[in-house]
Design a protein around this motif. Structure first.
Motif, mmCIF file in Angstrom:
data_model
loop_
_atom_site.group_PDB
_atom_site.id
_atom_site.type_symbol
_atom_site.label_atom_id
_atom_site.label_comp_id
_atom_site.label_asym_id
_atom_site.label_seq_id
_atom_site.Cartn_x
_atom_site.Cartn_y
_atom_site.Cartn_z
ATOM 1 N N SER A 3 0.863 -1.172 0.000
ATOM 2 C CA SER A 3 0.000 0.000 0.000
ATOM 3 C C SER A 3 0.898 1.220 0.000
ATOM 4 N N ARG A 4 0.368 2.385 -0.336
ATOM 5 C CA ARG A 4 1.186 3.583 -0.386
ATOM 6 C C ARG A 4 0.623 4.633 0.546
ATOM 7 N N ILE A 5 1.472 5.274 1.279
ATOM 8 C CA ILE A 5 1.082 6.452 2.047
ATOM 9 C C ILE A 5 2.045 7.559 1.648
ATOM 10 N N LEU A 6 1.518 8.682 1.240
ATOM 11 C CA LEU A 6 2.354 9.810 0.847
ATOM 12 C C LEU A 6 2.611 10.666 2.074
ATOM 13 N N GLY A 7 3.840 11.158 2.223
ATOM 14 C CA GLY A 7 4.284 11.755 3.471
ATOM 15 C C GLY A 7 3.702 13.107 3.801
ATOM 16 N N GLN A 8 4.106 13.605 4.977
ATOM 17 C CA GLN A 8 3.535 14.848 5.474
ATOM 18 C C GLN A 8 4.483 15.497 6.460
ATOM 19 N N LYS A 9 4.388 16.803 6.575
ATOM 20 C CA LYS A 9 5.300 17.509 7.462
ATOM 21 C C LYS A 9 4.727 17.646 8.869
ATOM 22 N N LYS A 10 5.557 18.013 9.812
ATOM 23 C CA LYS A 10 5.155 18.010 11.218
ATOM 24 C C LYS A 10 4.818 19.395 11.745
ATOM 25 N N THR A 11 5.205 20.447 11.057
ATOM 26 C CA THR A 11 4.927 21.776 11.548
ATOM 27 C C THR A 11 3.701 22.337 10.847
ATOM 28 N N THR A 42 2.112 9.178 -10.654
ATOM 29 C CA THR A 42 2.837 7.919 -10.834
ATOM 30 C C THR A 42 2.175 6.785 -10.067
ATOM 31 N N LEU A 43 1.765 7.037 -8.834
ATOM 32 C CA LEU A 43 1.163 5.982 -8.023
ATOM 33 C C LEU A 43 -0.224 5.588 -8.528
ATOM 34 N N PHE A 44 -0.989 6.558 -9.011
ATOM 35 C CA PHE A 44 -2.278 6.204 -9.603
ATOM 36 C C PHE A 44 -2.072 5.289 -10.811
ATOM 37 N N LEU A 55 -4.199 3.405 -1.578
ATOM 38 C CA LEU A 55 -3.439 4.652 -1.528
ATOM 39 C C LEU A 55 -3.966 5.520 -0.391
ATOM 40 N N GLY A 56 -3.051 6.133 0.336
ATOM 41 C CA GLY A 56 -3.424 7.121 1.339
ATOM 42 C C GLY A 56 -2.633 8.387 1.076
ATOM 43 N N TYR A 349 9.194 9.133 -13.043
ATOM 44 C CA TYR A 349 8.348 7.952 -12.829
ATOM 45 C C TYR A 349 9.202 6.754 -12.439
ATOM 46 N N VAL A 350 10.290 6.538 -13.181
ATOM 47 C CA VAL A 350 11.140 5.359 -12.966
ATOM 48 C C VAL A 350 11.703 5.322 -11.553
ATOM 49 N N SER A 351 12.085 6.485 -11.017
ATOM 50 C CA SER A 351 12.691 6.505 -9.687
ATOM 51 C C SER A 351 11.723 6.013 -8.619
ATOM 52 N N ILE A 352 10.422 6.269 -8.800
ATOM 53 C CA ILE A 352 9.414 5.767 -7.866
ATOM 54 C C ILE A 352 9.126 4.295 -8.138
ATOM 55 N N GLU A 353 9.027 3.938 -9.405
ATOM 56 C CA GLU A 353 8.737 2.552 -9.760
ATOM 57 C C GLU A 353 9.837 1.603 -9.291
#
Length: 415
Positions: A3-11, A42-44, A55-56, A349-353
């Motif tokens: 599964s994929r979770i796309l990141g997030q910042k803390k501030t 790319t993830l879609f 996906l999240g 795209y390739v770097s994620i794949e």
């Protein structure tokens, strides 16, 4: 499958980069006009191809998700066939929560994965939180701001047996990889220079963290520093860094960034040959986010290695924007003849794949995370010298002194 979770910042800031330009193509004021809108798209597409499943998407301000969903429907769903744009959002119900990434990661299982595209100062905490729970991690460059944190991620990934890559997509640019192969026949390293810049408009986009949480050297020079570390792997190692900076534009009208914000940063780095004590090389890395507006290109870049140059792309002139330079290797946004997304060959795209493929292979027990350290892929272990140089440059600017780099008890440390 992961599964994929796309990141997030803390501030908590007005600009939520984890669900912004690079992830969704949405900037808060509309669709991004740059070509740097690759992560979600790319993830879609990888889900369409069966390589990912759930996906999240994680942000700080959940109130932005309705506009993001509308943007994705118009700019992805309305352009490409058969794109499932569904994702689970964090935080929920329009709430604001700088720790929403913890809830998202806690819902995953070992073998799932996260992609962290957030302000530089947050990479370490988010990546470590995921790794310690058995989650594979792809973190955008720079992996961390501190060499000690990078070393800690290397150790954590090894301990928890997960894949941890850094999204140094330049390694997958066919021009750069071809140049690396050609450099192999040029003998001992002598000189490397690199220039990279983005227009002053980026100071408006990144005002929430520019000069506060990171600098232009971490943000841009990390590209070419990693390329030189990649090219020189097994040939030479960095030994000393001296930094210099230009100031005055970012801190003035209309950008009004914090007083600590540099316009342009240059790092002078000494390299020592591994095979020949008498051979030493010099590298100069310069990055700026004060290039002229409408200069024809979002990221101007050039590097020179012992007479080898990398120049790519082509120019286009149209009535409303004038001349612009396109990079056809990074991402292709025009649909295929069938109406489907057609950018699978772009190095963005390739770097994620490549990361997705590695995580899937490890989950299927066809490979081990340590196997990728023996390749040219940008694993957390293979990119440690990039962080060493960047961290040394920041210390050199702050303390106005040269900073040494050396190996001690199997790890790289700063002096």
């Amino acid at each position: 499958m992961p599964s994929r979770i796309l990141g997030q910042k803390k501030t908590q800031q007005d600009y939520d980069s984890s669900i912004g330009e690079y992830t969704t193509g949405w900037t808060g004021s509309g669709a991004s006009k740059s070509d740097k809108k690759v992560v979600g798209l790319t993830l879609f597409d990888l889900r369409r191809l069966g390589k990912v499943d759930r996906l999240g998407m994680v942000g700080v301000n959940g109130g932005k998700f309705p506009a993001i969903r509308q943007h994705l429907a118009e700019n992805i769903g309305g352009v490409y066939k058969d794109m499932d744009l569904s994702f689970e959002e964090f935080p929920k119900q329009g709430k604001t929560d700088p720790d929403a990434y913890k809830e998202a990661i806690d819902r995953l299982s070992p073998g799932d994965a996260v992609i962290v595209f957030t302000p530089d100062s947050t990479h370490y905490a988010i990546s470590l939180y995921a790794i310690e729970r058995g989650i594979h991690v792809l973190v955008t460059k720079p992996a961390t701001q501190l060499l000690s944190h990078h070393n800690a991620l290397i150790a954590a990934a090894k301990k928890h047996n997960v894949v941890c890559f850094v999204e140094h997509h330049k390694r997958f640019d066919p021009v750069y990889s071809d140049a690396k192969a050609r450099v192999a026949s040029l003998g001992e390293f002598n000189f490397f220079s690199a220039w990279m810049s983005q227009p002053k408009s980026q100071l408006e986009t990144f005002r929430a963290w520019a000069g506060k949480d990171s600098d232009i050297s971490y943000y841009l020079s990390s590209h070419h520093i990693d390329i030189s570390c990649w090219i020189l792997d097994g040939k030479a190692v960095p030994t000393r860094v001296v930094a210099s900076a230009a100031t005055g534009i970012a801190t003035s009208e209309p950008y009004n960034c914090v007083p600590e914000t540099e316009d342009t940063i240059t790092l002078l780095v000494d390299w020592q040959s591994i095979n020949s004590p008498k051979h030493k090389g010099t590298a100069v890395y310069t990055a700026s986010w004060t290039a002229p507006l409408k200069s024809g290109v979002h990221s101007s870049q050039h590097w020179y290695y012992m007479g080898e140059k990398a120049h790519r792309g082509y120019d286009v002139t149209v009535d409303d924007v004038g001349k612009s330079w396109s990079n056809p290797f990074y991402m292709k946004y025009s649909p295929s003849e069938s109406g489907h997304f057609d950018g699978q060959r772009g190095y963005g795209y390739v770097s994620i794949e490549k990361f997705i493929d590695a995580a899937r292979s490890v989950n299927a027990m066809k490979s081990k995370p340590a196997d990728y350290d023996a390749t040219g892929l940008p694993t957390i272990a293979n990119t440690v010298l990039t962080t060493a140089i960047l961290n040394a440059g920041r210390i050199s600017l702050d303390e106005k002194r040269p900073v040494g780099i050396k190996q001690q008890s199997g790890s790289w440390v700063l002096e």
